[in-house]
Design an enzyme around this catalytic site. Structure first.
Site, PDB file in Angstrom:
ATOM      1  N   SER A   1      -4.192  -3.190   7.463  1.00 20.20           N
ATOM      2  CA  SER A   1      -5.457  -3.077   7.976  1.00 20.20           C
ATOM      3  C   SER A   1      -6.263  -4.688   9.150  1.00 20.20           C
ATOM      4  O   SER A   1      -5.637  -5.301   7.969  1.00 20.20           O
ATOM      5  CB  SER A   1      -6.830  -2.768   7.414  1.00 20.20           C
ATOM      6  OG  SER A   1      -6.081  -1.617   6.369  1.00 20.20           O
TER       7      SER A   1
HETATM    8  N1  SAH Z   1      -5.094  -1.353   2.107  1.00 23.15           N
HETATM    9  C1  SAH Z   1      -3.803  -1.226   2.875  1.00 23.15           C
HETATM   10  C2  SAH Z   1      -4.014   0.031   3.808  1.00 23.15           C
HETATM   11  C3  SAH Z   1      -2.582   0.247   4.696  1.00 23.15           C
HETATM   12  S1  SAH Z   1      -2.530   1.683   5.548  1.00 23.15           S
HETATM   13  C4  SAH Z   1      -3.816  -2.899   2.643  1.00 23.15           C
HETATM   14  O1  SAH Z   1      -4.655  -4.137   2.845  1.00 23.15           O
HETATM   15  O2  SAH Z   1      -2.672  -3.563   3.468  1.00 23.15           O
HETATM   16  C5  SAH Z   1      -3.184   2.543   4.535  1.00 23.15           C
HETATM   17  C6  SAH Z   1      -2.219   2.878   3.490  1.00 23.15           C
HETATM   18  O3  SAH Z   1      -2.672   4.675   2.775  1.00 23.15           O
HETATM   19  C7  SAH Z   1      -0.270   3.421   3.405  1.00 23.15           C
HETATM   20  O4  SAH Z   1       0.472   2.540   2.903  1.00 23.15           O
HETATM   21  C8  SAH Z   1      -0.390   4.632   3.196  1.00 23.15           C
HETATM   22  O5  SAH Z   1       1.558   4.208   2.803  1.00 23.15           O
HETATM   23  C9  SAH Z   1      -0.552   4.852   2.082  1.00 23.15           C
HETATM   24  N2  SAH Z   1      -0.986   6.632   1.618  1.00 23.15           N
HETATM   25  C10 SAH Z   1      -0.730   7.803   2.423  1.00 23.15           C
HETATM   26  N3  SAH Z   1      -1.339   8.586   2.338  1.00 23.15           N
HETATM   27  C11 SAH Z   1      -1.768   8.501   0.588  1.00 23.15           C
HETATM   28  C12 SAH Z   1      -1.786   9.337  -0.758  1.00 23.15           C
HETATM   29  N4  SAH Z   1      -1.903  10.325  -0.125  1.00 23.15           N
HETATM   30  N5  SAH Z   1      -1.880   8.278  -1.465  1.00 23.15           N
HETATM   31  C13 SAH Z   1      -1.312   7.059  -1.506  1.00 23.15           C
HETATM   32  N6  SAH Z   1      -0.921   6.438  -0.278  1.00 23.15           N
HETATM   33  C14 SAH Z   1      -1.729   6.625   0.668  1.00 23.15           C
END
Ligand code: SAH
Length: 213
Positions: A64
């Site tokens: 993010s």
């Molecule tokens: N907090 C992370 C943001 C990653 S983007 C950071 O700081 O890097 C969002 C993440 O949510 C992705 O890794 C994606 O695989 C995950 N995601 C999407 N749908 C999800 C679900 N249903 N349960 C758990 N994780 C999920």
């Protein structure tokens, strides 16, 4: 896995940039200043680590944007010892910010590849969340509920009921709601059955996905 003075200088600038965009919580700004974001990124993007932007981290996902991480963290108003459930571990950057703020962190990721990579990586930089979970964030993580806060870091098409149910009374859910773009939403559990909702501005996240792959 090097963190140099140059990186520290760039982080200092990044924290100032995030501050200039309206983040006031000094603890959050300090966390941005101390966490080596470049170590969370693929080598091809490492030179861009201290730009206030989201970048690919593999498996079609992104780390993010620092401003977004700061905005969500500020909304949570994290206190030391708060029990927080994060949905979407991804690179672990937001997880590390929460740990730095003194929270006891549980974090769920649905992509196996990212789950494995981040589980190995975080302890190497001294970040030790309470539990990293491979699973579906729509369900929350009921065995350790209730939580002081739940933070969703992917765009949710709707607010999952199970997440509301896993909040303590006066607990907070921070969740970006929407399909193409999302409205940052803060929900506070006022009582067993009553919730208060406040909406903030528009953000853009990768989607919260159904079913594992
Ligand atoms: N907090 C992370 C943001 C990653 S983007 C950071 O700081 O890097 C969002 C993440 O949510 C992705 O890794 C994606 O695989 C995950 N995601 C999407 N749908 C999800 C679900 N249903 N349960 C758990 N994780 C999920």
């Amino acid at each position: 896995m090097k963190d140099t003075f140059k990186h520290k200088g760039l982080r200092n600038k990044l924290a100032s940039e995030v501050k200039s965009k309206g983040i006031l919580d000094l603890r959050v700004l300090n966390a941005i200043e101390s966490i080596p974001r470049h170590l969370f990124m693929d080598s091809s993007f490492i030179d861009h680590a201290y730009q206030d932007k989201a970048f690919p981290i593999g498996a079609g996902q992104t780390i993010s944007q620092p401003y977004t991480v700061a905005f969500q963290s500020e909304l949570l108003n994290v206190k030391k010892g708060d029990k927080i459930l994060e949905i979407g571990t991804g690179s672990g950057y937001q997880t590390a910010v929460l740990c730095e703020l003194g929270a006891i962190v549980y974090s769920i990721e649905r992509q196996k590849e990212l789950f494995k990579k981040t589980s190995l990586f975080l302890p190497k930089i001294g970040c030790n969340p309470k539990k990293l979970i491979f699973g579906d964030g729509y369900k929350g993580y009921v065995s350790d509920a209730p939580y002081d806060s739940i933070l969703v870091t992917a765009g949710a098409p709707f607010i999952p009921k199970s997440l509301l149910n896993q909040l303590k009374i006066s607990g907070k859910l921070v969740i970006p709601v929407g399909e193409k773009t999302q409205i940052m939403t803060l929900i506070t559990r006022i009582s067993e059955k009553k919730f208060k909702k406040i909406e903030f501005g528009e953000f853009k996240f990768v989607p919260l996905l159904k079913e594992k792959n």
